[in-house]
Design an enzyme around this catalytic site. Structure first.
Site, PDB file in Angstrom:
ATOM      1  N   CYS A   1       0.819  -1.217   0.000  1.00 46.43           N
ATOM      2  CA  CYS A   1       0.000   0.000   0.000  1.00 46.43           C
ATOM      3  C   CYS A   1       0.854   1.270   0.000  1.00 46.43           C
ATOM      4  O   CYS A   1       1.512   1.562  -0.989  1.00 46.43           O
ATOM      5  CB  CYS A   1      -0.979  -0.025   1.163  1.00 46.43           C
TER       6      CYS A   1
ATOM      7  N   HIS B   1      -4.094  -5.347  -0.130  1.00 46.06           N
ATOM      8  CA  HIS B   1      -3.751  -5.813   1.209  1.00 46.06           C
ATOM      9  C   HIS B   1      -3.853  -7.334   1.283  1.00 46.06           C
ATOM     10  O   HIS B   1      -4.933  -7.877   1.504  1.00 46.06           O
ATOM     11  CB  HIS B   1      -4.679  -5.182   2.253  1.00 46.06           C
TER      12      HIS B   1
ATOM     13  N   GLU C   1      -3.026  -9.262   3.596  1.00 43.40           N
ATOM     14  CA  GLU C   1      -3.399  -9.741   4.932  1.00 43.40           C
ATOM     15  C   GLU C   1      -4.902  -9.645   5.165  1.00 43.40           C
ATOM     16  O   GLU C   1      -5.417 -10.170   6.163  1.00 43.40           O
ATOM     17  CB  GLU C   1      -2.659  -8.936   6.001  1.00 43.40           C
TER      18      GLU C   1
END
Length: 384
Positions: free
Chosen positions: A275, A358, A360
């Site tokens: 990011c 992202h 995760e």
């Protein structure tokens, strides 16, 4: 017929395009200015609200029902809330979940964050899609449209504010927890094979947990790091690579951080970024980022892995994108199938890879979590 919202305090909103609303407040009672963006995730409002990347922003949820599962300690993505507030169509003060500890309204008040409901979120979302993300002001104290307009126009734009100092850790620390195991209701403690330094520009707990689960020993360091000190530590074999985290705001205002990252690149230290870190790497290589019209915020964005030709449904939270010209120094590995923007790159002649989405999640699908293991393998192969 009465509504549960009728008992809530009034709140007034004024948007930069002139739209004016009267709604209801279920969070902190105050006056606040921020950028309005929309998020399309269907679940995970606590993780989204506590994501430091939302610093300086109001989050408009397209999911109409918010608050149903309450809030709890395990779903915190940071030490608090850095967003200006959240907007939803219908707020549920009564919650039902075996992990819940308090309502969303109580949670927001604890962190002095605004909660706004009884507002047409579909209209707001369509407005942002057509006109782009914009600044707004919300107040439980001021009802006069002209006064709100004047305050908004005199406030700094989000691009003019550096939120990194606010969200980053002030002192280094070790992170030991892996992914949360819902069977044992505790965090895992995987075996450590390599060590990585995580530079905190607003890092999420889910990212740290995934790094640990990929076999990394993780040391988190503040945003105002000195590259020469890290280069010396790397030369002594104290760590194997550096992770550049997510974070809020316009990456182009982070001049000091960009200059220090340039030194890390020149020192040939393996780098992995997500990011904001992805955007900072682009800037450090000399390729300016640009702001998207309304950004990517949600848990349903399809991304194509150009190396495997597989499609991954991903979680996203960013307003900025790297340019196509970056292909002069990097191979594009991932693209967003909504707008074809770049989602991942691997730099040429360097052990550096970065991703806009992202992997995760937290919340969202976990189809991209293999990227953490892939970077761990790259480091192992490089040492072999």
């Amino acid at each position: 017929m009465t509504s549960p919202h009728d008992k809530l305090k009034d709140v007034w909103l004024y948007l930069a395009n002139g739209l004016f609303f009267k709604a209801k407040s279920f969070g902190a009672e105050k006056t606040s200015v921020g950028e309005l963006v929309f998020n399309t995730s269907l679940t995970g409002y606590q993780e989204i609200t506590t994501d430091p990347s939302y610093a300086g922003q109001f989050i408009c949820f397209t999911m109409p029902e918010i608050g149903i599962v309450g809030t709890n300690k395990q779903d915190m993505e940071s030490r608090g809330i850095f967003a200006k507030g959240i907007l939803c169509h219908h707020y549920n003060s009564k919650f039902s979940n075996f992990r819940a500890e308090e309502s969303l309204g109580e949670f927001l008040k604890k962190f002095n964050t605004m909660g706004i409901c009884a507002i047409p979120t579909r209209l707001l979302t369509r407005t942002l899609r057509e006109e782009g993300a914009m600044m707004m002001i919300a107040s439980t104290e001021i009802s006069n449209k002209n006064e709100l307009k004047k305050l908004l126009e005199s406030s700094p734009k989000i691009e003019e504010i550096n939120y990194i100092k606010e969200v980053s850790t002030q002192t280094p620390y070790q992170h030991y927890k892996g992914k949360f195991d819902f069977q044992s209701m505790d965090y895992t403690t995987p075996k450590t094979y390599q060590k990585i330094l995580a530079i905190d520009f607003g890092i999420k707990q889910s990212i740290l947990n995934q790094l640990v689960s990929a076999g990394f020993g993780v040391e988190v360091i503040p945003h105002d790091f000195e590259a020469q000190s890290l280069i010396a530590r790397y030369a002594q074999g104290e760590f194997d690579g550096i992770f550049l985290s997510n974070g809020p705001g316009d990456p182009q205002v982070l001049h000091t951080e960009i200059a220090e990252i340039k030194k890390l690149i020149a020192a040939k230290i393996p780098l992995f970024a997500i990011c904001l870190g992805h955007q900072l790497l682009s800037l450090a290589h000399g390729y300016p980022t640009h702001k998207l019209k309304f950004g990517h915020h949600g848990g349903n964005h399809p991304v194509k892995n150009l190396l495997t030709q597989e499609i991954e449904i991903t979680a996203q939270n960013h307003n900025y994108s790297v340019p196509e010209s970056i292909q002069e120094v990097a191979e594009v590995t991932h693209r967003n199938l909504f707008d074809n923007t770049i989602e991942g790159v691997r730099y040429k002649n360097a052990l550096i890879c970065s991703f806009q989405h992202h992997p995760e999640a937290g919340p969202g699908p976990l189809e991209s979590t293999m990227l953490f293991n892939a970077f761990a393998k790259l480091l192992q192969d490089a040492k072999a």
